[in-house]
Motif scaffolding. Sequence first.
Motif, mmCIF file in Angstrom:
data_model
loop_
_atom_site.group_PDB
_atom_site.id
_atom_site.type_symbol
_atom_site.label_atom_id
_atom_site.label_comp_id
_atom_site.label_asym_id
_atom_site.label_seq_id
_atom_site.Cartn_x
_atom_site.Cartn_y
_atom_site.Cartn_z
ATOM 1 N N GLY A 1 0.871 -1.413 0.098
ATOM 2 C CA GLY A 1 0.060 0.083 -0.182
ATOM 3 C C GLY A 1 1.048 1.276 -0.164
ATOM 4 N N TYR A 2 2.087 1.201 -0.122
ATOM 5 C CA TYR A 2 2.794 2.383 -0.227
ATOM 6 C C TYR A 2 3.788 2.330 -1.650
ATOM 7 N N HIS A 3 4.480 3.507 -2.068
ATOM 8 C CA HIS A 3 5.458 3.696 -2.720
ATOM 9 C C HIS A 3 6.648 4.312 -2.170
ATOM 10 N N ILE A 4 7.802 3.796 -2.364
ATOM 11 C CA ILE A 4 9.062 4.616 -1.730
ATOM 12 C C ILE A 4 10.264 4.550 -2.736
ATOM 13 N N SER A 5 10.812 5.546 -2.751
ATOM 14 C CA SER A 5 12.067 5.732 -3.530
ATOM 15 C C SER A 5 13.103 6.451 -3.147
ATOM 16 N N TRP A 6 14.444 6.081 -3.517
ATOM 17 C CA TRP A 6 15.675 6.817 -3.064
ATOM 18 C C TRP A 6 16.222 7.084 -4.305
ATOM 19 N N GLU A 7 16.508 8.437 -4.614
ATOM 20 C CA GLU A 7 17.142 9.057 -5.476
ATOM 21 C C GLU A 7 18.581 8.686 -6.112
ATOM 22 N N ALA A 8 19.477 8.424 -4.956
ATOM 23 C CA ALA A 8 20.930 8.019 -5.172
ATOM 24 C C ALA A 8 21.352 6.973 -4.237
ATOM 25 N N VAL A 9 21.286 5.734 -4.614
ATOM 26 C CA VAL A 9 21.787 4.683 -3.829
ATOM 27 C C VAL A 9 23.194 4.304 -4.354
ATOM 28 N N PRO A 10 24.383 4.055 -3.569
ATOM 29 C CA PRO A 10 25.496 3.668 -3.972
ATOM 30 C C PRO A 10 25.385 2.250 -4.942
ATOM 31 N N ALA A 11 25.863 2.138 -6.107
ATOM 32 C CA ALA A 11 25.812 1.095 -6.637
ATOM 33 C C ALA A 11 26.863 0.747 -7.906
ATOM 34 N N TRP A 12 27.056 -0.293 -8.452
ATOM 35 C CA TRP A 12 27.618 -0.435 -9.642
ATOM 36 C C TRP A 12 26.794 -0.238 -10.803
ATOM 37 N N VAL A 13 27.027 0.471 -11.567
ATOM 38 C CA VAL A 13 26.193 0.748 -12.757
ATOM 39 C C VAL A 13 26.665 0.732 -14.131
ATOM 40 N N CYS A 14 25.975 0.080 -15.096
ATOM 41 C CA CYS A 14 26.527 -0.272 -16.342
ATOM 42 C C CYS A 14 26.814 1.045 -17.292
ATOM 43 N N THR A 15 27.861 1.080 -17.705
ATOM 44 C CA THR A 15 28.136 2.169 -18.727
ATOM 45 C C THR A 15 27.422 2.083 -20.040
ATOM 46 N N GLN A 16 27.090 0.982 -20.335
ATOM 47 C CA GLN A 16 26.392 0.691 -21.808
ATOM 48 C C GLN A 16 24.968 0.473 -21.383
ATOM 49 N N CYS A 17 24.234 -0.191 -20.585
ATOM 50 C CA CYS A 17 22.854 -0.168 -20.515
ATOM 51 C C CYS A 17 21.971 0.475 -19.272
ATOM 52 N N GLY A 18 23.016 0.817 -18.224
ATOM 53 C CA GLY A 18 22.460 1.536 -17.151
ATOM 54 C C GLY A 18 21.974 0.717 -16.095
ATOM 55 N N GLU A 19 22.145 -0.667 -16.177
ATOM 56 C CA GLU A 19 21.685 -1.525 -15.272
ATOM 57 C C GLU A 19 22.504 -1.419 -13.860
ATOM 58 N N ALA A 20 21.758 -1.387 -13.076
ATOM 59 C CA ALA A 20 22.636 -1.190 -11.542
ATOM 60 C C ALA A 20 22.389 -2.543 -10.610
ATOM 61 N N LEU A 21 23.659 -2.600 -9.914
ATOM 62 C CA LEU A 21 23.892 -3.633 -9.080
ATOM 63 C C LEU A 21 24.327 -3.245 -7.765
ATOM 64 N N PHE A 22 23.388 -3.512 -6.757
ATOM 65 C CA PHE A 22 23.591 -3.039 -5.393
ATOM 66 C C PHE A 22 24.174 -3.902 -4.686
ATOM 67 N N GLU A 23 25.368 -3.555 -3.756
ATOM 68 C CA GLU A 23 26.109 -4.675 -3.060
ATOM 69 C C GLU A 23 25.400 -4.987 -1.504
ATOM 70 N N GLU A 24 25.815 -5.912 -1.134
ATOM 71 C CA GLU A 24 25.316 -6.488 0.112
ATOM 72 C C GLU A 24 24.840 -5.439 1.003
ATOM 73 N N ASN A 25 26.061 -4.586 1.333
ATOM 74 C CA ASN A 25 25.413 -3.417 2.473
ATOM 75 C C ASN A 25 24.416 -2.766 2.207
ATOM 76 N N GLU A 26 24.265 -2.101 0.803
ATOM 77 C CA GLU A 26 23.379 -1.418 0.560
ATOM 78 C C GLU A 26 21.804 -2.236 0.578
ATOM 79 N N VAL A 27 21.910 -3.505 0.076
ATOM 80 C CA VAL A 27 20.706 -4.311 0.117
ATOM 81 C C VAL A 27 20.159 -4.333 1.560
ATOM 82 N N ASN A 28 21.041 -4.624 2.397
ATOM 83 C CA ASN A 28 20.811 -4.809 3.967
ATOM 84 C C ASN A 28 20.038 -3.539 4.364
#
Length: 71
Positions: A23-50
């Motif tokens: 029943g809610y929507h949440i967003s964060w603008e800038a979470v540290p991540a690995w970002v693909c320079t080609q397609c923009g896909e993001a990969l979050f490390e374990e610490n950020e996921v936790n």
Amino acid sequence: MECFHCKGKMIQGHSPFSADRNGYHISWEAVPAWVCTQCGEALFEENEVNHIQKALQNIDSETLAITRKIA
């Protein structure tokens, strides 16, 4: 690091994260991540996921408390 989706190069940066749940929507603008320079896909490390999971659990708990008062 290589992107799992397009095999492009991953660099450290920031990426948005959002979730629709319980029943809610949440967003964060800038979470540290690995970002693909080609397609923009993001990969979050374990610490950020936790941290994201902990924040969502806290919000779930507060949402439940609010909706109990309404019902």
